[in-house]
Write a protein that holds these residues in place. Structure first.
Motif, short mmCIF file in Angstrom:
data_model
loop_
_atom_site.label_atom_id
_atom_site.label_comp_id
_atom_site.label_asym_id
_atom_site.label_seq_id
_atom_site.Cartn_x
_atom_site.Cartn_y
_atom_site.Cartn_z
N VAL A 234 -7.57 -14.47 1.99
CA VAL A 234 -7.98 -15.63 1.20
C VAL A 234 -9.43 -16.01 1.52
N TYR A 235 -9.79 -15.99 2.80
CA TYR A 235 -11.14 -16.38 3.19
C TYR A 235 -12.10 -15.20 3.26
N LYS A 236 -11.67 -14.05 2.76
CA LYS A 236 -12.48 -12.83 2.70
C LYS A 236 -13.04 -12.44 4.08
N LEU A 237 -12.19 -12.53 5.08
CA LEU A 237 -12.58 -12.18 6.45
C LEU A 237 -11.93 -10.88 6.92
N LYS A 238 -11.04 -10.32 6.13
CA LYS A 238 -10.29 -9.13 6.57
C LYS A 238 -11.21 -7.96 6.90
N ARG A 239 -12.16 -7.70 6.04
CA ARG A 239 -13.05 -6.56 6.28
C ARG A 239 -13.86 -6.74 7.57
N LYS A 240 -14.39 -7.93 7.78
CA LYS A 240 -15.17 -8.19 9.00
C LYS A 240 -14.27 -8.12 10.23
N PHE A 241 -13.05 -8.61 10.10
CA PHE A 241 -12.08 -8.52 11.18
C PHE A 241 -11.78 -7.06 11.52
N ASP A 242 -11.57 -6.23 10.49
CA ASP A 242 -11.31 -4.80 10.71
C ASP A 242 -12.51 -4.12 11.36
N GLU A 243 -13.71 -4.45 10.91
CA GLU A 243 -14.92 -3.86 11.50
C GLU A 243 -15.03 -4.22 12.97
N THR A 244 -14.81 -5.48 13.29
CA THR A 244 -14.92 -5.93 14.68
C THR A 244 -13.86 -5.28 15.55
N SER A 245 -12.66 -5.13 15.03
CA SER A 245 -11.60 -4.50 15.82
C SER A 245 -11.88 -3.01 16.05
N LEU A 246 -12.52 -2.35 15.09
CA LEU A 246 -12.87 -0.93 15.28
C LEU A 246 -13.93 -0.77 16.37
N ILE A 247 -14.92 -1.65 16.37
CA ILE A 247 -15.96 -1.60 17.41
C ILE A 247 -15.32 -1.81 18.78
N ALA A 248 -14.40 -2.77 18.87
CA ALA A 248 -13.72 -3.04 20.14
C ALA A 248 -12.85 -1.86 20.57
N ALA A 249 -12.31 -1.11 19.62
CA ALA A 249 -11.42 0.01 19.93
C ALA A 249 -12.17 1.32 20.17
N TRP A 250 -13.49 1.33 20.04
CA TRP A 250 -14.29 2.56 20.22
C TRP A 250 -13.96 3.29 21.53
N PRO A 251 -13.94 2.61 22.69
CA PRO A 251 -13.62 3.34 23.94
C PRO A 251 -12.23 3.97 23.91
N GLU A 252 -11.28 3.27 23.33
CA GLU A 252 -9.91 3.80 23.25
C GLU A 252 -9.83 5.00 22.30
N LEU A 253 -10.53 4.93 21.17
CA LEU A 253 -10.49 6.00 20.18
C LEU A 253 -11.25 7.24 20.63
N MET A 254 -12.37 7.06 21.29
CA MET A 254 -13.23 8.18 21.63
C MET A 254 -13.18 8.58 23.11
N GLY A 255 -12.61 7.75 23.94
CA GLY A 255 -12.54 8.04 25.36
C GLY A 255 -13.69 7.39 26.11
N LYS A 256 -13.48 7.17 27.39
CA LYS A 256 -14.49 6.48 28.22
C LYS A 256 -15.78 7.28 28.35
N ALA A 257 -15.68 8.59 28.42
CA ALA A 257 -16.88 9.42 28.60
C ALA A 257 -17.84 9.24 27.43
N VAL A 258 -17.32 9.27 26.21
CA VAL A 258 -18.17 9.09 25.03
C VAL A 258 -18.62 7.64 24.93
N ALA A 259 -17.71 6.71 25.19
CA ALA A 259 -18.05 5.29 25.09
C ALA A 259 -19.15 4.89 26.06
N ASN A 260 -19.16 5.50 27.24
CA ASN A 260 -20.20 5.18 28.23
C ASN A 260 -21.56 5.73 27.84
#
Length: 96
Positions: free
Chosen positions: A19-45
């Protein structure tokens, strides 16, 4: 006597984000936060300054060797991140 408009909290939050058109920004922010989990600590570092703008993920990579490896698996990274978000959030990755 139950109310007709009762719904699970998850569904209510998703509806609120839409309704408040925040879903896309929420998804983007959650993907950035999940980067270390998705790619591993070696790549994230070895990556920094991740941000998403206009469906493009921008990543600063200091190592040219790692940059080449990530370029080769670019489409797989996009696929993995979009699956994680549950919708098409990314179209492209740009390494800077």
């Amino acid at each position: 006597m139950g109310r007709n408009n009762d719904k699970p909290l998850k569904e209510a939050i998703e509806q609120l984000l839409n309704v408040y058109k925040l879903k896309r920004k929420f998804d983007e922010t959650s993907l950035i936060a999940a980067w270390p989990e998705l790619m591993g600590k070696a790549v994230a570092n070895r990556t920094s300054q991740l941000y998403i703008r206009e469906r493009k993920l921008f990543i600063r990579v200091e190592s040219s060797v790692l940059k080449n490896e990530l370029v080769m698996i670019r489409s797989e990274i996009i696929k993995r991140m979009n699956e994680r978000a549950g919708s098409k959030v990314l179209d492209e990755i740009i390494f800077v």
